[in-house]
Write an enzyme that holds these catalytic residues in place. Sequence first.
Site, PDB file in Angstrom:
ATOM      1  N   TYR A 144     -59.608  16.263  38.948  1.00 17.15           N
ATOM      2  CA  TYR A 144     -60.935  15.654  38.917  1.00 17.15           C
ATOM      3  C   TYR A 144     -61.808  16.361  37.899  1.00 17.15           C
ATOM      4  CZ  TYR A 144     -63.000  19.467  41.698  1.00 17.15           C
ATOM      5  OH  TYR A 144     -63.441  20.682  42.140  1.00 17.15           O
ATOM      6  N   CYS A 145     -62.890  15.695  37.504  1.00 17.33           N
ATOM      7  CA  CYS A 145     -63.855  16.262  36.569  1.00 17.33           C
ATOM      8  C   CYS A 145     -65.241  15.768  36.977  1.00 17.33           C
ATOM      9  CB  CYS A 145     -63.505  15.895  35.129  1.00 17.33           C
ATOM     10  SG  CYS A 145     -63.486  14.123  34.795  1.00 17.33           S
ATOM     11  N   LYS A 146     -66.105  15.524  36.021  1.00 14.73           N
ATOM     12  CA  LYS A 146     -67.441  15.025  36.345  1.00 14.73           C
ATOM     13  C   LYS A 146     -67.427  13.529  36.616  1.00 14.73           C
ATOM     14  CE  LYS A 146     -72.194  14.894  34.710  1.00 14.73           C
ATOM     15  NZ  LYS A 146     -73.127  15.307  33.669  1.00 14.73           N
TER      16      LYS A 146
END
Length: 126
Positions: free
Chosen positions: A86-88
């Site tokens: 996951y990231c932003k």
Amino acid sequence: MKLILGILLAGFFSCSQPQQDGTAIKTITATEYKEQAKKEGILVDVRTTEEYAAGHLAGASNADYLDGTFAKSIKDWDKEKTYYLYCKSGNRSSKAAQLMQEAGFKNIYNIGGYQDLKSVGLPTKE
């Protein structure tokens, strides 16, 4: 307009289609991940170290996609394990998943953005 839509749809579906070797990047929602989180897997936050330090999912390790070392660091990872990235927003995690797929990883999930994951009640460290 139809051409642009066709290209966008082809790109979208190619992300989840199996490659010739049978591997695929699976994109799932935050809610779907909440159910999957009960299964074994490695949770990886691909945001910057500053973003990670400001808050991340409990149990996540940090492997910054933007710092230029991500491709090198995955060489030491077990390609048979399951990885949840996951990231932003889901963009960097999608790119990181693509690199992992190209490197021969078999079980890769893009679980999207941190705020979405946090909003479904997953535990965080802030």
